[in-house]
Scaffold this active site. Structure first.
Site, PDB file in Angstrom:
ATOM      1  N   LYS A 176       0.848  -1.193   0.000  1.00  0.00           N
ATOM      2  CA  LYS A 176       0.000   0.000   0.000  1.00  0.00           C
ATOM      3  C   LYS A 176       0.883   1.242   0.000  1.00  0.00           C
ATOM      4  O   LYS A 176       1.528   1.567   0.989  1.00  0.00           O
ATOM      5  CB  LYS A 176      -0.920   0.049   1.233  1.00  0.00           C
ATOM      6  N   GLY A 229       6.878   4.852   8.043  1.00  0.00           N
ATOM      7  CA  GLY A 229       6.035   6.043   8.176  1.00  0.00           C
ATOM      8  C   GLY A 229       6.339   6.742   9.483  1.00  0.00           C
ATOM      9  O   GLY A 229       7.415   6.554  10.064  1.00  0.00           O
ATOM     10  N   SER A 230       5.377   7.506   9.961  1.00  0.00           N
ATOM     11  CA  SER A 230       5.601   8.277  11.185  1.00  0.00           C
ATOM     12  C   SER A 230       5.484   7.379  12.415  1.00  0.00           C
ATOM     13  O   SER A 230       4.869   6.305  12.362  1.00  0.00           O
ATOM     14  CB  SER A 230       4.570   9.401  11.266  1.00  0.00           C
ATOM     15  N   GLY A 234       2.921   4.368  13.070  1.00  0.00           N
ATOM     16  CA  GLY A 234       3.623   3.105  13.357  1.00  0.00           C
ATOM     17  C   GLY A 234       3.095   2.458  14.627  1.00  0.00           C
ATOM     18  O   GLY A 234       2.917   1.240  14.695  1.00  0.00           O
ATOM     19  N   GLU A 251       9.882   1.176  10.361  1.00  0.00           N
ATOM     20  CA  GLU A 251      10.902   2.191  10.056  1.00  0.00           C
ATOM     21  C   GLU A 251      10.218   3.536  10.253  1.00  0.00           C
ATOM     22  O   GLU A 251       9.379   3.924   9.430  1.00  0.00           O
ATOM     23  CB  GLU A 251      11.379   2.047   8.602  1.00  0.00           C
ATOM     24  N   CYS A 285      13.589  10.831   6.470  1.00  0.00           N
ATOM     25  CA  CYS A 285      13.526  10.377   7.859  1.00  0.00           C
ATOM     26  C   CYS A 285      14.833  10.664   8.582  1.00  0.00           C
ATOM     27  O   CYS A 285      14.852  10.821   9.788  1.00  0.00           O
ATOM     28  CB  CYS A 285      13.199   8.886   7.886  1.00  0.00           C
ATOM     29  N   GLU A 386       9.467  16.012  14.998  1.00  0.00           N
ATOM     30  CA  GLU A 386       9.876  15.886  13.603  1.00  0.00           C
ATOM     31  C   GLU A 386       9.067  16.840  12.726  1.00  0.00           C
ATOM     32  O   GLU A 386       7.847  16.736  12.660  1.00  0.00           O
ATOM     33  CB  GLU A 386       9.646  14.443  13.127  1.00  0.00           C
TER      34      GLU A 386
HETATM   35  P1  NAD Z   1       2.348   8.283   7.755  1.00  0.00           P
HETATM   36  O1  NAD Z   1       2.680   7.530   8.996  1.00  0.00           O
HETATM   37  O2  NAD Z   1       1.330   9.339   7.820  1.00  0.00           O
HETATM   38  O3  NAD Z   1       1.855   7.270   6.609  1.00  0.00           O
HETATM   39  C1  NAD Z   1       2.645   6.186   6.201  1.00  0.00           C
HETATM   40  C2  NAD Z   1       1.750   5.179   5.495  1.00  0.00           C
HETATM   41  O4  NAD Z   1       0.850   4.624   6.447  1.00  0.00           O
HETATM   42  C3  NAD Z   1       0.895   5.760   4.376  1.00  0.00           C
HETATM   43  O5  NAD Z   1       0.832   4.822   3.315  1.00  0.00           O
HETATM   44  C4  NAD Z   1      -0.470   5.893   5.044  1.00  0.00           C
HETATM   45  O6  NAD Z   1      -1.556   5.846   4.139  1.00  0.00           O
HETATM   46  C5  NAD Z   1      -0.477   4.666   5.930  1.00  0.00           C
HETATM   47  N1  NAD Z   1      -1.392   4.733   7.076  1.00  0.00           N
HETATM   48  C6  NAD Z   1      -1.880   5.827   7.699  1.00  0.00           C
HETATM   49  N2  NAD Z   1      -2.694   5.463   8.730  1.00  0.00           N
HETATM   50  C7  NAD Z   1      -2.694   4.106   8.756  1.00  0.00           C
HETATM   51  C8  NAD Z   1      -3.322   3.135   9.596  1.00  0.00           C
HETATM   52  N3  NAD Z   1      -4.099   3.480  10.624  1.00  0.00           N
HETATM   53  N4  NAD Z   1      -3.077   1.828   9.336  1.00  0.00           N
HETATM   54  C9  NAD Z   1      -2.273   1.449   8.307  1.00  0.00           C
HETATM   55  N5  NAD Z   1      -1.679   2.329   7.487  1.00  0.00           N
HETATM   56  C10 NAD Z   1      -1.877   3.644   7.704  1.00  0.00           C
HETATM   57  O7  NAD Z   1       3.742   8.850   7.231  1.00  0.00           O
HETATM   58  P2  NAD Z   1       3.988   9.832   6.022  1.00  0.00           P
HETATM   59  O8  NAD Z   1       3.556  11.210   6.418  1.00  0.00           O
HETATM   60  O9  NAD Z   1       3.474   9.214   4.766  1.00  0.00           O
HETATM   61  O10 NAD Z   1       5.595   9.770   5.938  1.00  0.00           O
HETATM   62  C11 NAD Z   1       6.448  10.550   6.686  1.00  0.00           C
HETATM   63  C12 NAD Z   1       6.964   9.776   7.886  1.00  0.00           C
HETATM   64  O11 NAD Z   1       7.660   8.592   7.461  1.00  0.00           O
HETATM   65  C13 NAD Z   1       7.987  10.571   8.677  1.00  0.00           C
HETATM   66  O12 NAD Z   1       7.741  10.409  10.043  1.00  0.00           O
HETATM   67  C14 NAD Z   1       9.305   9.918   8.290  1.00  0.00           C
HETATM   68  O13 NAD Z   1      10.348  10.086   9.228  1.00  0.00           O
HETATM   69  C15 NAD Z   1       8.903   8.491   8.145  1.00  0.00           C
HETATM   70  N6  NAD Z   1       9.903   7.762   7.354  1.00  0.00           N
HETATM   71  C16 NAD Z   1      10.705   6.836   7.957  1.00  0.00           C
HETATM   72  C17 NAD Z   1      11.692   6.176   7.224  1.00  0.00           C
HETATM   73  C18 NAD Z   1      12.608   5.157   7.840  1.00  0.00           C
HETATM   74  O14 NAD Z   1      13.175   4.372   7.090  1.00  0.00           O
HETATM   75  N7  NAD Z   1      12.777   5.121   9.143  1.00  0.00           N
HETATM   76  C19 NAD Z   1      11.826   6.453   5.874  1.00  0.00           C
HETATM   77  C20 NAD Z   1      10.998   7.406   5.295  1.00  0.00           C
HETATM   78  C21 NAD Z   1      10.023   8.045   6.040  1.00  0.00           C
END
Ligand code: NAD
Length: 493
Positions: A176, A229-230, A234, A251, A285, A386
Site C-alpha cells: 500500500k 512512516g511516522s 507506526g 521504520e 527520515c 519531527e
Molecule cells: P504516515 O505515517 O502518515 O503514513 C505512512 C503510510 O501509512 C501511508 O501509506 C499511510 O496511508 C499509511 N497509514 C496511515 N494510517 C494508517 C493506519 N491506521 N493503518 C495502516 N496504514 C496507515 O507517514 P507519512 O507522512 O506518509 O511519511 C512521513 C513519515 O515517514 C515521517 O515520520 C518519516 O520520518 C517516516 N519515514 C521513515 C523512514 C525510515 O526508514 N525510518 C523512511 C521514510 C520516512
C-alpha cells in the site's frame, strides 16, 4: 485531462471495487495530474487472498530459490533500463529533484540484484544435538503474505527495501503506497509483470490509511507487516498487528543530530549540514534537523552555513540545476509552516527563511524557504518534534559530554552525524550515540549492503544488508530418529 490509473491485483489491472478514484497532485504546479483507485477493505481482501493463493499454490512456491533469484535480477535489469522514466514519475508526483531521482532509481536496481543473489544462499544448519540417534537440521522458510506500507517521501526506494528481500525469501506481498504518491508504484508494476512474476505474487492496493492501510494490517491472512512512516501511525499499526500476533518491522521518524566539533574540516561540515537538512527539502527520515555546534566555532560556522544555504536554488524539480524542490503535499506544507510559527513563539530566531518564497521559479508550487533557527534550546518543540521539512535548529554545546547528552536527549534514534578530525572522538561518539546509523564526516549515505533502522521510537527491525533477510523468514527445526527402536514413550527424549 488527468491520467487515470488502475491498480494491480492478482496479476490484473483493476479499478477499486467501489469504482471510486482520488486525485494525486503535482506539488510543483499545486494541481492534480492523475486519478488513483480508491481501494478499501473489499479490494484489500481480494489482494490478500490473491497473495495467499500465490503463496500456497501455483508456480511461485514450486520455483527453486535460484529461479526466484533470477526473476529478481531480471526485475533489477528492467529497473535499470527504465530508471529515467521512473524518476520522472516520482518527480511529477512527489516533487523530488530529478537530479536526485535519476541516480536513486538507477541505484534501486542494486537491491533486486543483491537480494536476487542472496535468494539461493539462505541456508539452514545441521545441529550436532546432544541426543543419541538423532539427526537434527534447520531450514529457513518464508512467512507467507507480507503487507508493505510505505510513506510519500521516497515511494519506490522504500518499497524496494521491502519488496526485494520479501520476494527473495519466497513470500508474496501486498503493497500500500501513500495516498499522496501512488503513481510511481503503479508504473513500476508494469516492470514486475514484464519480469515474469506469477500473478498474485506482487499486488498493490492504493488508497488511504484508514480505508486501505488498516484493513491490510488487520487481514487474518497477512503474516507480517513491514511499515515505514511516522511513529504515531507506526504505533497504531503495531497495536493492530499485535491483535493478530503478526510479525512487524517499523521504520519510523527521526530528529537526528548533526554534530560539529571545533576540530572539524569546516567547509566539509558546512556542506554536510546543508545536505542533511535541505537535500530532499528536508523530507527525509534521516534529516539532520538539529545542528549541534561547538560554542568555540559557533559564529564562524553559522556565517559559513548561511552563506551556502542562501545560494540554494529553488524551482522546478525537473530542472537538473534545481537544489530545493517543493513540499510533497498540502497538509505537509501546512505542518511545516505551523512548526515555523511554533519555533518563533518559543523564542527561536529565524536567521534564514521562515516563509514561502515569492520568486517566479516557484510558481504556485508548495515551497518553503530553507529555514534556519538560532537561539534554540533542545527542550523546545522545534528541537524535539519531527518537522519533516527544510527547517534546521541550531543548538550550541560546550564539550563532548554535552554534545552526547543533547544528541541523545530525544525520543528518536534513527541517525546522527559527527564532524571531527579526531579519531578517538569520532569512535567514542559512534559508540555512545543512540542511533541506528552514525555517519562520521559524511551524511545521508545508504547502501543495499548495510543495515538501516532505528533505535528508540525510530523503529523496530532493520532493512538492507544480509542479516535482515531473516526478518522475512522463519526457522524450522527438523528431528529425524536414526534409532532402530522407539525408546520409552512415557518420557521426554
Ligand atoms: P504516515 O505515517 O502518515 O503514513 C505512512 C503510510 O501509512 C501511508 O501509506 C499511510 O496511508 C499509511 N497509514 C496511515 N494510517 C494508517 C493506519 N491506521 N493503518 C495502516 N496504514 C496507515 O507517514 P507519512 O507522512 O506518509 O511519511 C512521513 C513519515 O515517514 C515521517 O515520520 C518519516 O520520518 C517516516 N519515514 C521513515 C523512514 C525510515 O526508514 N525510518 C523512511 C521514510 C520516512
Amino acid at each position: 485531462m488527468l491520467t487515470k490509473y488502475q491498480t494491480h491485483i492478482a496479476g490484473r489491472w483493476v479499478d477499486a471495487a467501489s469504482g471510486e478514484f482520488f486525485e494525486t497532485d503535482n506539488p510543483y504546479t499545486g494541481k492534480p495530474w492523475a486519478l488513483i483507485p480508491r481501494c478499501a477493505a473489499e479490494d484489500v481482501d481480494r489482494a490478500v487472498r490473491a497473495a495467499h493463493a500465490a503463496f500456497t499454490s501455483g508456480p511461485w512456491p514450486k520455483l527453486t530459490a535460484s529461479q526466484r533469484g533470477a526473476l529478481l535480477r531480471k526485475l533489477g535489469d528492467l529497473v535499470s533500463e527504465h530508471s529515467k522514466a521512473l524518476a520522472e514519475i516520482e518527480v511529477r508526483d512527489n516533487g523530488k529533484l530529478l537530479a536526485e531521482m535519476n541516480p536513486v532509481t538507477a541505484y534501486m536496481a542494486q537491491w533486486y540484484h543483491y537480494y536476487g543473489g542472496l535468494a539461493d544462499k539462505i541456508e539452514g544448519a545441521v545441529i550436532p544435538t546432544d541426543k543419541p540417534d538423532i539427526f537434527n537440521y534447520t531450514r529457513y522458510e518464508p512467512l507467507g503474505v507480507v503487507a508493505a506500507i510505505v510513506p510519500w517521501n521516497s515511494p519506490l526506494f522504500l518499497t524496494t527495501w521491502k519488496l526485494a528481500p520479501a520476494l527473495a525469501a519466497g513470500n508474496t506481498i501486498v503493497i500500500k503506497p501513500s495516498e499522496f504518491t501512488s503513481a510511481s508504484l503503479l508504473e513500476f508494476m508494469k516492470l514486475v509483470e514484464q519480469a515474469g512474476f506469477p500473478p498474485g505474487v506482487v499486488n498493490v492496493v492504493t488508497g488511504f490509511g484508514s480505508e486501505a492501510g488498516l484493513p491490510l494490517v488487520e487481514h487474518p491472512l497477512v503474516a507480517k507487516v513491514a511499515f515505514t512512516g511516522s511513529d504515531l501511525t507506526g504505533q497504531k499499526v503495531y497495536e493492530a498487528a499485535a491483535r493478530g500476533l503478526k510479525r512487524v518491522s517499523l521504520e519510523l521518524g527521526g530528529k537526528s543530530p548533526n554534530i560539529v566539533f571545533d576540530d572539524a574540516e569546516i567547509e566539509n561540515a558546512v556542506k554536510g549540514v546543508v545536505s542533511g537538512i535541505f537535500a530532499a527539502t528536508g523530507q527525509t527520515c534521516v534529516a539532520g534537523s538539529r545542528l549541534l555546534v561547538q560554542e568555540s566555532i559557533h559564529d564562524q560556522f553559522v556565517d559559513k552555513l548561511l552563506a551556502l544555504a542562501k545560494t540554494a536554488k529553488m524551482g522546478n524539480p525537473m530542472h537538473l540545476d534545481t537544489q530545493v524542490g517543493p513540499i510533497t503535499n498540502k497538509p505537509q506544507l501546512e505542518k511545516v509552516l505551523n512548526y515555523i510559527e511554533i519555533a518563533k513563539a518559543e523564542g527561536a530566531t529565524a536567521v534564514l527563511g521562515g516563509k514561502r518564497p515569492s520568486s517566479p521559479e516557484c510558481g504556485d508550487g508548495w515551497f518553503v524557504e530553507p529555514t534556519i533557527f538560532s537561539g534554540v534550546h533542545n527542550r523546545m518543540r522545534i528541537a524535539q518534534e519531527e518537522v519533516f521539512g527544510p527547517v534546521l535548529s541550531i543548538i550550541p554545546f560546550k564539550d563532548e559530554d554535552e554534545a552526547l547528552a543533547l544528541g541523545n536527549d530525544i525520543v528518536y534514534g534513527l541517525a546522527a552525524g559527527v564532524w571531527t578530525q579526531n579519531m578517538r572522538r569520532a569512535l567514542m561518539m559512534a559508540d555512545r550515540l543512540q542511533a541506528g546509523t552514525v555517519w562520521i564526516n559524511t551524511y545521508r549515505a545508504v547502501s543495499y549492503l548495510s543495515p538501516f533502522g532505528g533505535y528508540k521510537r525510530s523503529g523496530l527491525g532493520r532493512e538492507s544488508g544480509q542479516e535482515m533477510l531473516k526478518e522475512y523468514l522463519q526457522v524450522k527445526s527438523v528431528w529425524i530418529s536414526t534409532a532402530t527402536e522407539v525408546p520409552n514413550p512415557f518420557v521426554q527424549r
